[in-house]
Write a protein that holds these residues in place. Structure first.
Motif, PDB file in Angstrom:
ATOM      1  N   TYR A 197       0.922  -1.431  -0.201  1.00 47.82           N
ATOM      2  CA  TYR A 197      -0.127  -0.045  -0.078  1.00 47.82           C
ATOM      3  C   TYR A 197       0.834   0.973  -0.099  1.00 47.82           C
ATOM      4  N   THR A 198       2.185   1.015   0.487  1.00 47.24           N
ATOM      5  CA  THR A 198       2.861   2.310   0.592  1.00 47.24           C
ATOM      6  C   THR A 198       3.875   2.479  -0.479  1.00 47.24           C
ATOM      7  N   LEU A 199       4.227   1.263  -0.776  1.00 48.78           N
ATOM      8  CA  LEU A 199       4.879   1.700  -2.040  1.00 48.78           C
ATOM      9  C   LEU A 199       3.825   2.164  -3.365  1.00 48.78           C
ATOM     10  N   HIS A 200       2.747   1.448  -3.809  1.00 50.40           N
ATOM     11  CA  HIS A 200       2.213   1.858  -4.576  1.00 50.40           C
ATOM     12  C   HIS A 200       1.368   3.293  -4.692  1.00 50.40           C
ATOM     13  N   PHE A 201       0.443   3.022  -3.431  1.00 54.14           N
ATOM     14  CA  PHE A 201       0.127   4.790  -3.481  1.00 54.14           C
ATOM     15  C   PHE A 201       1.259   6.137  -3.600  1.00 54.14           C
ATOM     16  N   TYR A 202       2.268   6.170  -2.741  1.00 46.86           N
ATOM     17  CA  TYR A 202       3.459   7.414  -2.723  1.00 46.86           C
ATOM     18  C   TYR A 202       3.693   7.237  -4.182  1.00 46.86           C
ATOM     19  N   GLY A 203       4.801   5.605  -4.698  1.00 48.08           N
ATOM     20  CA  GLY A 203       4.311   5.568  -6.337  1.00 48.08           C
ATOM     21  C   GLY A 203       4.337   6.371  -6.760  1.00 48.08           C
ATOM     22  N   ALA A 204       2.942   6.418  -7.170  1.00 50.12           N
ATOM     23  CA  ALA A 204       1.496   6.537  -7.720  1.00 50.12           C
ATOM     24  C   ALA A 204       2.065   8.620  -8.068  1.00 50.12           C
ATOM     25  N   TRP A 205       2.272   8.171  -6.342  1.00 47.59           N
ATOM     26  CA  TRP A 205       2.049  10.013  -6.495  1.00 47.59           C
ATOM     27  C   TRP A 205       3.558  10.881  -7.451  1.00 47.59           C
TER      28      TRP A 205
ATOM     29  N   GLY B  38       7.711  11.244  -2.518  1.00 47.90           N
ATOM     30  CA  GLY B  38       9.117  10.051  -2.345  1.00 47.90           C
ATOM     31  C   GLY B  38       9.832  10.398  -1.208  1.00 47.90           C
ATOM     32  N   VAL B  39       9.887  11.201  -0.268  1.00 43.73           N
ATOM     33  CA  VAL B  39       9.831  11.049   1.011  1.00 43.73           C
ATOM     34  C   VAL B  39       9.550  10.037   2.028  1.00 43.73           C
ATOM     35  N   THR B  46      14.890   3.425   2.493  1.00 47.64           N
ATOM     36  CA  THR B  46      15.730   3.688   1.701  1.00 47.64           C
ATOM     37  C   THR B  46      16.187   3.387   0.299  1.00 47.64           C
ATOM     38  N   PHE B  47      16.927   3.028   0.891  1.00 46.01           N
ATOM     39  CA  PHE B  47      18.382   2.510   0.319  1.00 46.01           C
ATOM     40  C   PHE B  47      17.451   1.077  -1.233  1.00 46.01           C
ATOM     41  N   TRP B  52      15.012   0.050  -5.827  1.00 47.08           N
ATOM     42  CA  TRP B  52      13.740  -0.652  -6.745  1.00 47.08           C
ATOM     43  C   TRP B  52      13.378   0.373  -7.720  1.00 47.08           C
ATOM     44  N   PHE B  53      13.291   1.335  -7.972  1.00 43.50           N
ATOM     45  CA  PHE B  53      13.185   2.652  -8.909  1.00 43.50           C
ATOM     46  C   PHE B  53      13.815   2.820  -9.468  1.00 43.50           C
TER      47      PHE B  53
END
Lengths: 456, 177
Positions: A197-205, B38-39, B46-47, B52-53
């Protein structure tokens, strides 16, 4: 959209503009300036930075623009349905609903998730996941079509160009990150570094800002490349945007043929995936999708999110000692399974729709209305929000807060039977919540406590 | 569509920056949003997330593209120098390329299930975890098979057409004699 590189001043006579910049630009140390000048006049080093390294006769603004316009439409739908899915969890209602408590302003648009139409989440999330998967070949083709731009020489032509390339890192990285985390999550392959949830939501923004910038810079060019002319411009010209090969190899497939191949890839993904969301006999066509088969037959033979065993439900948790506690307005009622069955039973036909993009057709649930249970503690009218807790010991979504509109809906049940049979253990025996329009995990299974008017 | 600033200021800015001020404003807005989100994205690991990004940005261009380009070249080389001359054989490469592409994207998307990387799949869902590989192989076989049938039909039409053309040429020659 022709991605990468290309600054806004593309339409101006290049050599003049650059000479001017050299005369009056910032005064760099002479040696640096001369090194810069040498590097620029020497031309690209041998390899992919040379325009003639890329030989496919297919590459050009037309192909890139067609793929870009498809992605523009598709990703817009993905972003909107994604935001809707986030809102469907009612994260602003209670801490237990919120997987991203740091969201700050990113939740600015949140609204109470409705219960009508009852199939809303089934459709929006089915579209989100299925469309995302179907767009994979288009995304790959788009990246293939702009590969010469990645190696464009010089790597940075101006401040604006450098900034734009940084923005493209967010665009391409963000797109890849969103597609990869989403596709892995629907297959329960939790190898990504953190909560989905964290990765997909913030990643989208992170992604969407770069996406909007890219669309703003490229959409006019893309429309120009697609509409007036079906072919590609000559290499090296302004309109070629650095995509058309100056030394094209003999064609082995036409541009339309290549687009057809990409479309066939998307169609194949649609065919082997969509059935897990549509259900019915189409489920058997979802040959590679995780929920393409039925877990069994009979009244309880529909899709299971998490089995009882996988979340550590013990027989003693749901045996004769099981009690349902109903609290609210300073009162408390404890019910045995028999007492729960003795309350007035209602029926509603509702689907289960998961964030992972699979869903079931409507199932015929029967049980006690949430308003009926609220009435036991004197909250039968103007029923407030309700905190629902499972006997499940660990894992996320063992409890949830349902909003008042969800608790008040007469179709919202604490179900004890489904399709005429007693609930199976995997479907939440002895009692589970079923709410119209709510994401699957909000239909809490193995419920042991309902606290009306409480946060947690 | 182009937005332009008043002339003098616009040119000076464009000379230093390389694009219009609107360009800078738009990108700055998106970067501010990206940093805000991003924060939060990088907070827990973080790493790992950064890896992954950036990896997601490079996986196609640096890994997949060379892989499928070399494979495609190899497939074209297999049909040899005759490819360039013989239209049927040259187009024949697409009869390998298209089914390979479709089977490839199916594998690319569904590899965790196809290659049985998800140990807890059955215990979570109550569904069998085997069978994905077999179904993918059957789909792949069906794709190549269908492509072969289409190629056979095209070749048969081609030979029939060329035989007819040869007969017609022969008739013309006979008539001239």
């Amino acid at each position: 959209m022709p991605a990468a590189a290309g600054r806004a001043s593309d339409t101006e006579p290049e050599p003049e503009a650059e000479a001017e910049a050299d005369e009056t630009g910032p005064q760099w140390p002479t040696r640096l300036r001369s090194a810069w000048g040498t590097a620029r006049t020497a031309g690209p080093p041998p390899g992919p930075a040379r325009p003639d390294f890329w030989r496919s006769p297919l590459r050009g603004p037309w192909l890139t623009s067609v793929l870009g316009l498809v992605l523009l439409a598709g990703i817009t739908i993905l972003f909107v349905t994604g935001l809707l899915s986030y809102a469907a969890y009612n994260p602003d209602l209670a801490a237990v609903n919120d997987q991203t408590p740091d969201k700050g302003w990113l939740g600015f648009y949140l609204f109470p998730w409705p219960t009508s139409p009852y199939w809303l989440y089934r459709v929006t999330q089915g579209v989100h996941v299925t469309l995302g998967i179907v767009l994979v070949p288009v995304l790959l083709a788009k990246l293939w079509s702009v590969i010469p731009k990645l190696f464009a020489w010089p790597p940075v032509r101006s401040v604006a160009h450098g900034i734009e390339r940084l923005s493209l890192l967010l665009l391409v990285g963000g797109a890849g990150f969103e597609f990869v985390t989403g596709i892995l999550n629907v297959q329960l392959h939790y190898i990504f570094p953190g909560s989905f949830y964290t990765l997909h939501f913030y990643g989208a923004w992170v992604f969407i800002g770069a996406f909007v910038v890219h669309v703003a810079f490229r959409l006019p060019k893309a429309l120009r490349a697609v509409w007036p002319r079906p072919g590609e411009p000559a290499p090296g010209t302004q309109d070629a945007a650095g995509l058309v090969s100056p030394r094209p190899a003999a064609p082995t497939i036409s541009r339309r043929g290549a687009l057809g191949m990409v479309g066939l890839g998307s169609l194949a993904l649609l065919v082997v995936t969509a059935g897990q969301s549509v259900g019915g006999w189409l489920r058997h066509t979802a040959l590679l999708a995780p929920h393409g088969q039925d877990p069994g037959s009979g009244p309880n033979g529909f899709q299971i999110n998490k089995t009882a065993a996988s979340v550590g439900i013990r027989p003693s948790d749901i045996g004769p000692d099981w009690r349902l506690t109903v609290r609210g307005a300073g009162r408390q009622v404890d019910l045995t399974y028999g007492q729960l069955l003795a309350l007035p039973q209602s029926e509603s036909s509702l689907p289960i729709a998961c964030v992972e993009g699979w869903s079931t057709p409507d199932q015929r649930w029967s049980g006690v209305r949430l308003t009926e249970l609220a009435a036991l503690v004197g909250l039968g009218t103007d029923t407030p929000q309700v905190f629902v807790e499972s006997v499940q010991r660990g894992g996320s979504f063992r409890s949830v807060v349902l909003r008042d509109n969800q608790a008040r809906d007469t179709r919202s049940l604490l179900a004890v039977r489904v399709n005429g049979a007693v609930l199976s253990h995997d479907h939440g025996y002895p009692a589970r919540v079923i709410v119209p329009g709510a994401p699957g995990v909000h239909n809490t299974k193995w419920v042991t406590r309902l606290a009306f008017g409480e946060q947690a | 569509m182009k937005f332009r600033l008043p002339h003098a200021g616009g040119i000076a800015f464009r000379r230093r920056y390389g694009a219009s001020p609107l360009h800078l404003l738009l990108v700055a807005t998106s970067f501010a949003l990206a940093v805000y989100a991003g924060v939060r994205l990088l907070k827990a690991d973080t790493f790992g997330v950064a890896l992954w990004f950036v990896g997601a940005a490079l996986v196609h261009d640096v890994l997949l593209l060379p892989l499928y380009s070399v494979t495609d070249r190899a497939a074209q080389a297999v049909c040899g120098a005759s490819c360039a001359r013989d239209f049927v054989v040259r187009v024949g490469v697409n009869h390998v390329r298209v089914p390979a592409f479709v089977a490839g994207v199916l594998l690319l998307v569904w590899w965790p299930l196809i290659l049985r990387r998800v140990d807890h799949f059955t215990s979570y869902t109550g569904l069998p975890a085997d069978g994905f590989l077999a179904r993918w192989l059957l789909i792949t076989a069906a794709l190549f098979g269908a492509s072969a049938v289409v190629l056979l039909v095209r070749m048969w039409h081609g030979t029939r057409a060329s035989r007819r053309a040869a007969r017609a040429r022969a008739r013309v020659r006979k008539a001239r004699k």
